[in-house]
Design a protein around this motif. Sequence first.
Motif, PDB file in Angstrom:
ATOM      1  N   THR A   1      17.939  46.951  35.915  1.00  0.00           N
ATOM      2  CA  THR A   1      18.947  46.738  36.935  1.00  0.00           C
ATOM      3  C   THR A   1      20.133  45.998  36.396  1.00  0.00           C
ATOM      4  OG1 THR A   1      18.208  44.602  37.685  1.00  0.00           O
ATOM      5  CG2 THR A   1      17.087  46.484  38.608  1.00  0.00           C
ATOM      6  N   ALA A   2      21.195  46.140  37.097  1.00  0.00           N
ATOM      7  CA  ALA A   2      22.370  45.368  36.746  1.00  0.00           C
ATOM      8  C   ALA A   2      22.150  43.905  36.973  1.00  0.00           C
ATOM      9  CB  ALA A   2      23.559  45.836  37.585  1.00  0.00           C
ATOM     10  N   THR A   3      21.198  43.583  37.800  1.00  0.00           N
ATOM     11  CA  THR A   3      20.952  42.188  38.109  1.00  0.00           C
ATOM     12  C   THR A   3      20.098  41.506  37.074  1.00  0.00           C
ATOM     13  OG1 THR A   3      18.949  42.643  39.372  1.00  0.00           O
ATOM     14  CG2 THR A   3      21.046  42.740  40.548  1.00  0.00           C
ATOM     15  N   GLU A   4      19.588  42.238  36.120  1.00  0.00           N
ATOM     16  CA  GLU A   4      18.692  41.655  35.143  1.00  0.00           C
ATOM     17  C   GLU A   4      19.170  41.962  33.741  1.00  0.00           C
ATOM     18  OE1 GLU A   4      14.920  43.215  36.155  1.00  0.00           O
ATOM     19  OE2 GLU A   4      14.692  41.951  37.904  1.00  0.00           O
ATOM     20  N   ALA A   5      20.411  41.650  33.462  1.00  0.00           N
ATOM     21  CA  ALA A   5      20.971  41.893  32.153  1.00  0.00           C
ATOM     22  C   ALA A   5      20.382  40.935  31.141  1.00  0.00           C
ATOM     23  CB  ALA A   5      22.490  41.728  32.209  1.00  0.00           C
ATOM     24  N   PRO A   6      20.519  41.250  29.844  1.00  0.00           N
ATOM     25  CA  PRO A   6      20.084  40.324  28.819  1.00  0.00           C
ATOM     26  C   PRO A   6      20.898  39.055  28.853  1.00  0.00           C
ATOM     27  CG  PRO A   6      21.307  42.144  27.869  1.00  0.00           C
ATOM     28  CD  PRO A   6      21.087  42.473  29.299  1.00  0.00           C
ATOM     29  N   PRO A   7      20.530  38.034  28.094  1.00  0.00           N
ATOM     30  CA  PRO A   7      21.266  36.783  28.100  1.00  0.00           C
ATOM     31  C   PRO A   7      22.744  37.021  27.840  1.00  0.00           C
ATOM     32  CG  PRO A   7      19.296  36.620  26.734  1.00  0.00           C
ATOM     33  CD  PRO A   7      19.446  38.048  27.121  1.00  0.00           C
ATOM     34  N   PRO A   8      23.619  36.158  28.322  1.00  0.00           N
ATOM     35  CA  PRO A   8      25.045  36.349  28.096  1.00  0.00           C
ATOM     36  C   PRO A   8      25.362  36.576  26.628  1.00  0.00           C
ATOM     37  CG  PRO A   8      24.674  34.518  29.597  1.00  0.00           C
ATOM     38  CD  PRO A   8      23.330  34.933  29.083  1.00  0.00           C
TER      39      PRO A   8
ATOM     40  N   ILE B   1      10.764  42.989  27.914  1.00  0.00           N
ATOM     41  CA  ILE B   1       9.386  43.066  27.410  1.00  0.00           C
ATOM     42  C   ILE B   1       9.188  42.176  26.182  1.00  0.00           C
ATOM     43  CG2 ILE B   1       7.604  44.598  26.471  1.00  0.00           C
ATOM     44  CD1 ILE B   1       8.831  46.876  28.064  1.00  0.00           C
ATOM     45  N   TRP B   2      10.120  42.267  25.229  1.00  0.00           N
ATOM     46  CA  TRP B   2       9.907  41.608  23.941  1.00  0.00           C
ATOM     47  C   TRP B   2      10.874  40.453  23.667  1.00  0.00           C
ATOM     48  CZ3 TRP B   2      10.074  47.080  24.245  1.00  0.00           C
ATOM     49  CH2 TRP B   2       8.824  47.714  24.136  1.00  0.00           C
ATOM     50  N   GLY B   3      11.711  40.093  24.633  1.00  0.00           N
ATOM     51  CA  GLY B   3      12.704  39.055  24.399  1.00  0.00           C
ATOM     52  C   GLY B   3      12.104  37.664  24.274  1.00  0.00           C
ATOM     53  N   ASP B   4      12.801  36.811  23.540  1.00  0.00           N
ATOM     54  CA  ASP B   4      12.404  35.417  23.364  1.00  0.00           C
ATOM     55  C   ASP B   4      12.797  34.635  24.619  1.00  0.00           C
ATOM     56  OD1 ASP B   4      12.117  32.725  22.671  1.00  0.00           O
ATOM     57  OD2 ASP B   4      12.837  33.030  20.623  1.00  0.00           O
ATOM     58  N   PRO B   5      11.858  33.975  25.298  1.00  0.00           N
ATOM     59  CA  PRO B   5      12.186  33.224  26.514  1.00  0.00           C
ATOM     60  C   PRO B   5      13.282  32.183  26.304  1.00  0.00           C
ATOM     61  CG  PRO B   5       9.810  33.398  26.268  1.00  0.00           C
ATOM     62  CD  PRO B   5      10.413  33.920  24.992  1.00  0.00           C
ATOM     63  N   ARG B   6      13.411  31.658  25.077  1.00  0.00           N
ATOM     64  CA  ARG B   6      14.468  30.669  24.818  1.00  0.00           C
ATOM     65  C   ARG B   6      15.855  31.283  24.971  1.00  0.00           C
ATOM     66  NH1 ARG B   6      12.331  28.814  19.028  1.00  0.00           N
ATOM     67  NH2 ARG B   6      12.084  31.105  19.001  1.00  0.00           N
ATOM     68  N   GLY B   7      15.947  32.577  24.810  1.00  0.00           N
ATOM     69  CA  GLY B   7      17.232  33.244  24.979  1.00  0.00           C
ATOM     70  C   GLY B   7      17.381  33.942  26.309  1.00  0.00           C
ATOM     71  N   THR B   8      16.273  34.533  26.804  1.00  0.00           N
ATOM     72  CA  THR B   8      16.360  35.309  28.048  1.00  0.00           C
ATOM     73  C   THR B   8      16.315  34.429  29.291  1.00  0.00           C
ATOM     74  OG1 THR B   8      13.965  35.605  28.244  1.00  0.00           O
ATOM     75  CG2 THR B   8      15.156  37.235  26.923  1.00  0.00           C
ATOM     76  N   GLY B   9      15.702  33.235  29.172  1.00  0.00           N
ATOM     77  CA  GLY B   9      15.532  32.390  30.348  1.00  0.00           C
ATOM     78  C   GLY B   9      14.424  32.874  31.262  1.00  0.00           C
TER      79      GLY B   9
END
Length: 353
Positions: A2-9, A244-252
């Motif tokens: 979704t557009a509401t769940e983009a990757p980190p800025p 799925i595979w993103g680092d929580p420190r970056g994705t939040g």
Amino acid sequence: MTATEAPPPLTEGAGRAGHGGRALARTGAVFAPAFRAAVHRLPADVRRVAGYHLGWWDEHERPAGADGGEQAIRPALALLCGEAVGAGPAGALPAAVAVELVHTFSQLHGDLMDGTATRRRRPAAWTVFGIPQTMLAGDSLLVAAVDTLAAGHPDVASRALRDLSAGLQDLCAGQSAALRLASAPGATLDDCHEVIAGRTASLLGCACSLGAMHGGGTEQVRLMRMFGERLGHALQLAADVHGIWGDPRGTGRPVHSDLARRKRSLPVVAALASGTAAGRELAAAYETDAEFSPAVLSHLAALVERTGARRLAAGLAAENLAGAVACLDAAGPLPGPAADLRAVAELVGARAG
């Protein structure tokens, strides 16, 4: 997806992001004061919700210190596309403000429809202010976006409003497709692409076309829209990979968050449709009601990767980035802004890889 769940800025770590980060920081400095002014003109009750959602303050309007996306990609694209066809640094500012107001509206309403409970590492606005007030805040932001474009130069305003209206219709169609996808047992990659086209690519395309309009572009407007749309596809594919595979420190967000919510993002749909043993095991897990443990989530992520779905998403992102750059080159942009736009596209590619 979704557009509401983009990757980190994309500006996260902008000092390390090179040319693209500097381009986003430069345009953000132009955009931020005008965007803040637009939000502050909203009625007090809806302004409180909008500012909270953007991370500017808490629910009592006590400053929180977040930048609220002021170096975000949509306004940056609008400003850079305006420059690329001959505008000054602030020539496309109405376009930049309008598209970010629409993006904020879409996030508020999208969180409601998706049941997304967190945003920027804290409770989503609707869980704090309630559904009715959050809906009104989104509506007010949309009206503010229309007003922003309507107040522009008469030679541009009417075309810009028609362009925005078309983008909003695409956005609504994409949201409708997303609701279908969430409950469709036999979802296909075509269904995923329909959601991406409406909920993410349409607004990035609109940002680029509106920017080019405000810069005085003619045939370039169409090509800039195509550039933004292809870039939007790549951006959403990056979001799907990070979900799925993103680092929580970056994705939040918690690791494997999309799997925990049984979300049918493009990699998941590709895995489910793969006809492999891993895909069948994933499908069986998605059909249960049990809460997945961290160990199970890690296993499910490995299943998705085993089907080749992660590689597919990365390949599609690369294909769309190449198409975006080809559209940009065909528009004949001025060299400096064109280099900035390519650098921003490279940031998107880095996130999708």
